[in-house]
Design an enzyme around this catalytic site. Structure first.
Site, PDB file in Angstrom:
ATOM      1  N   MET A 106       1.968   4.058   5.630  1.00  0.00           N
ATOM      2  CA  MET A 106       1.075   3.697   6.753  1.00  0.00           C
ATOM      3  C   MET A 106      -0.399   3.375   6.132  1.00  0.00           C
ATOM      4  O   MET A 106      -0.995   2.956   7.140  1.00  0.00           O
ATOM      5  CB  MET A 106       1.012   4.989   7.673  1.00  0.00           C
ATOM      6  CG  MET A 106       2.265   5.304   8.611  1.00  0.00           C
ATOM      7  SD  MET A 106       2.789   3.854   9.303  1.00  0.00           S
ATOM      8  CE  MET A 106       1.724   3.680  10.709  1.00  0.00           C
ATOM      9  N   ARG A 107      -0.357   3.256   4.889  1.00  0.00           N
ATOM     10  CA  ARG A 107      -2.025   2.998   4.544  1.00  0.00           C
ATOM     11  C   ARG A 107      -2.235   1.721   4.841  1.00  0.00           C
ATOM     12  O   ARG A 107      -3.311   1.215   5.064  1.00  0.00           O
ATOM     13  CB  ARG A 107      -1.999   3.322   3.076  1.00  0.00           C
ATOM     14  CG  ARG A 107      -3.533   3.115   2.368  1.00  0.00           C
ATOM     15  CD  ARG A 107      -3.619   3.488   0.869  1.00  0.00           C
ATOM     16  NE  ARG A 107      -3.688   5.193   0.920  1.00  0.00           N
ATOM     17  CZ  ARG A 107      -3.025   5.823   0.128  1.00  0.00           C
ATOM     18  NH1 ARG A 107      -1.696   5.306  -0.179  1.00  0.00           N
ATOM     19  NH2 ARG A 107      -2.953   7.060   0.279  1.00  0.00           N
ATOM     20  N   ALA A 108      -1.096   0.798   4.758  1.00  0.00           N
ATOM     21  CA  ALA A 108      -1.418  -0.659   5.186  1.00  0.00           C
ATOM     22  C   ALA A 108      -2.044  -0.839   6.443  1.00  0.00           C
ATOM     23  O   ALA A 108      -3.005  -1.721   6.663  1.00  0.00           O
ATOM     24  CB  ALA A 108      -0.288  -1.566   4.782  1.00  0.00           C
TER      25      ALA A 108
END
Length: 686
Positions: free
Chosen positions: A274-276
């Protein structure tokens, strides 16, 4: 202090400048990784950014740059009294490639800690960079453990030093900027993901632009102060715009429609985690603030995707970076919400980062080749030409695509080395399990507590010990010796002669070498490639840390002609001889990919055997990957492995999921004192 080159005087490089400025507006974006060929002003642009950063107020006398408005309650120099701070420019701290762990995170005075119980802490570069910019040139050449420490501090906003029961923690929030040349090796995917944005830079091919670059550089070199003065107005305007955008940032609204587009884009390009999504949201918000808006538009989401996703969609180091912009536009259009402007201005309509716009959309991914598969089954099997590989060997044949890479068995060099940190062979390293102690050579980095106490204990009476604590002298200190893993030089010697030229066979061979290259990338090795065919051998790729370059050379490798095996082995010997002079601590691993045939010249088999024994006499660890196929097998590759005093495995046995054997250590001559390597020196009978 030398006058930095003005940021606004950098010619072109719109994507690079925009990414740096967005991080200056919102450090929460997570930093920038700048990828590009040498001589493209990467370092110049990054160093120029520091002059644009707004001043910071710091607590007077604090070595950790605490903010007087909200000082760190756990600051080692604290606690701090509230009051006015001292303004100073934001720092630009550079981390050199050869830095030690102590230089990065700081060091404890172990002698004072043991004898006096005092936390005598000397801050490192992470403390210096707090509330400023930390610049890492050639970040791909840093040791992995330093990169891990660096990125952990960037993610947590704090640095921790834990050593022998003494603990120090301080704030470390900084703008992280890294530059790298992909030709010198890639970062691991896990580390790539920790950089918020990435940009690809390349020198302009337009003569007018190149002329302007040279003109400005010469003018700066002749009179740095005068050149900077001519650009002072533009620099001031850009600095004020950063301050304005920072003030506007909390008011920017990220609507549900923009969030949906962000999530849909990340899902469409199959990025991991989910970092993107989070980085894209922060980047789009910063883009809106930079453009002077309080609403995030689709154009902001598009630009954020082009900056935040290319390095996250790579599945392995051989994937081409970049995004399919048509797919990106289709996704954004499909998930366009009602609150979007029906006809928004294109992302390039606002001008470059220095003149008020959001910067043009980069073209970094538009020409990236699409995945074309493994290449097997694209054409009928081709039989080798009559006589190929023999005295009248066939002519050159076109290159074939490599088969799909797979996970290979671990091949390692025997013994205990002292080379660069990596993940292949056993070695004495700064990190790993403790195996003993020794007197420190230079600065103490890893204390062996028990050995230190044991060395000091017999002298306590003579030193007049009266209290409960030990009297520790510098001579008592002992360095812990540790065993970990090192990276090696893996030199591939690939047979590209007519005997290997059948299409399906060569595809499988290239797939095997590609798999070994991927394994070398993951284990942080240097790689080189020697090929032999026709009348001679050539160094297709000198030893390098870039497995991308090796994979590209492998893909374009033609086949055909005779099999000068001896020439290939002698060329490999020359390469290894030079590399031993350049880096004597890095141990080599020779991987010969062949069916064992040798043709051309007088007595080619005897020449190949003598060349192989030359490698064995110098203790070079080696493995022969036997590419012979068919029902009738001559076992020539096994004979070659015997002359090399190495190991022979087949293509099928190379796979990690093969049931043919276990993990193999390559047995070199230096380990052949009455001990045979696993499956070593195997010879096959027809």
């Amino acid at each position: 202090m030398s006058t930095p080159f003005p940021f606004t005087a950098v010619v072109g490089m719109d994507d690079l400048r925009l990414a740096l400025l967005l991080n200056a507006v919102s450090p929460a974006v997570g930093g920038v990784l700048v990828r590009g060929e040498k001589g493209t002003a990467k370092s110049t642009a990054v160093r120029a950014l520091s002059a644009l950063m707004p001043e910071v107020d710091v607590v007077a006398g604090c070595r950790f740059s605490c903010d007087p408005a909200s000082p760190d309650p756990r600051c080692p120099d604290g606690p701090h009294e509230s009051g006015p701070g001292t303004p100073r420019p934001a720092r630009m701290v550079e981390l050199p490639v050869g830095a030690s762990e102590d230089r990065l995170v700081g060091a404890l005075d172990i002698e004072r800690a043991l004898s006096e119980g005092v936390k005598a802490f000397e801050p490192g570069l992470l403390a210096d960079a707090h509330r400023g910019v930390l610049y890492v040139d050639e970040v791909n050449l840093l040791h992995d453990h330093l990169v891990d420490l660096l990125l952990d501090a960037a993610a947590m906003g704090a640095s921790y030093v834990e050593r022998e029961g003494v603990s120090v923690r301080h704030a470390a929030r900084f703008l992280l900027v890294g530059t790298m040349n992909p030709e010198e090796g890639e970062l691991r995917p896990q580390l790539l993901d920790r950089f918020g944005l990435t940009v690809e830079v390349a020198a302009s091919r337009e003569p007018e632009s190149r002329v302007e670059v040279v003109r400005r550089r010469l003018a700066y070199d002749d009179d740095p102060a005068g050149f900077a003065a001519r650009w002072a107005g533009e620099e001031t305007a850009l600095r004020e715009r950063i301050v304005t955008a920072r003030a506007l940032l909390p008011e920017v609204r990220l609507g549900d429609a923009a969030l949906l587009q962000i999530a849909a884009t990340c899902a469409a390009f199959e990025v991991d985690g989910m970092r993107a999504d989070i980085v894209m949201a922060r980047t789009a918000t910063a883009l809106a603030a930079w453009a002077g808006r309080t609403d995030v538009l689709a154009e902001d989401v598009r630009q954020a995707a082009l900056l935040a996703l290319p390095h996250r969609r790579r599945r392995n180091p051989f994937d081409a970076p970049g995004l399919d912009e048509d797919k990106l536009d289709d996704t954004l259009e499909e998930f366009k919400g009602e609150d979007d402007d029906p006809e928004p201005d294109g992302p390039g309509d606002g001008g470059g980062p220095g003149d008020g716009g959001g910067g043009p959309a980069p073209d970094s991914g538009s020409d990236a080749p699409e995945d074309s598969g493994s290449g097997e089954g694209d054409a009928p099997e081709e039989s080798p030409r009559p006589g190929s590989g023999g005295p009248g060997g066939g002519g050159e044949q076109a290159a074939v695509q490599a088969g799909e890479p797979y996970r290979t068995k671990t091949l390692s060099v025997p013994g205990l080395g002292e080379g660069a940190a990596g993940r292949r062979s056993r070695a004495r390293t700064e990190h790993g399990r403790t195996t003993g102690s020794r007197r420190p050579r230079g600065a103490l980095t890893k204390l062996h507590l028990a050995a230190t106490v044991q060395a000091a204990a017999p002298h306590q009476r003579a030193r007049g010990r009266s209290g409960t604590g030990l009297v520790i002298r510098k001579d008592d200190l002992r360095q812990a010796t540790r065993e970990g893993r090192e990276g090696n030089l893996v030199l591939f010697v690939v047979d590209a002669s007519g005997s290997m030229a059948a299409k399906r066979r060569m595809s499988a061979v290239k797939g095997a070498v590609l798999s070994l290259l991927l394994d070398a990338y993951q284990r942080r090795d240097k790689v080189g490639l020697v090929t032999f065919r026709g009348k001679d051998a050539e160094v297709a790729l000198p030893p390098t840390s870039s497995v991308d370059a090796a994979a590209a050379r492998l893909e374009s490798l033609p086949t055909g002609g005779r099999t000068p095996l001896a020439a290939g082995l002698l060329k490999a010997h020359d390469v290894l001889r030079v590399e031993r002079l350049r880096d004597p601590a890095r141990r080599p691993l020779l991987v010969v990919v062949t069916d064992g045939r040798a043709t051309g010249g007088a007595d080619p088999v005897a020449l190949a055997a003598r060349a192989a024994r030359l490698h064995a006499s110098e203790g070079t660890a080696s493995v022969v990957v036997d590419c012979e196929s068919g029902i009738v097998r001559l076992g020539l590759a096994g004979t070659l492995a015997g002359d090399l005093e190495g190991t022979c495995i087949t293509l099928d046995e190379l796979r990690a999921d093969s049931i043919a054997g276990l993990v193999r250590d390559v047995q070199g001559a230096q380990g052949a004192h009455g001990t045979q390597g696993v499956q070593g020196n195997r010879r096959r009978a027809a």
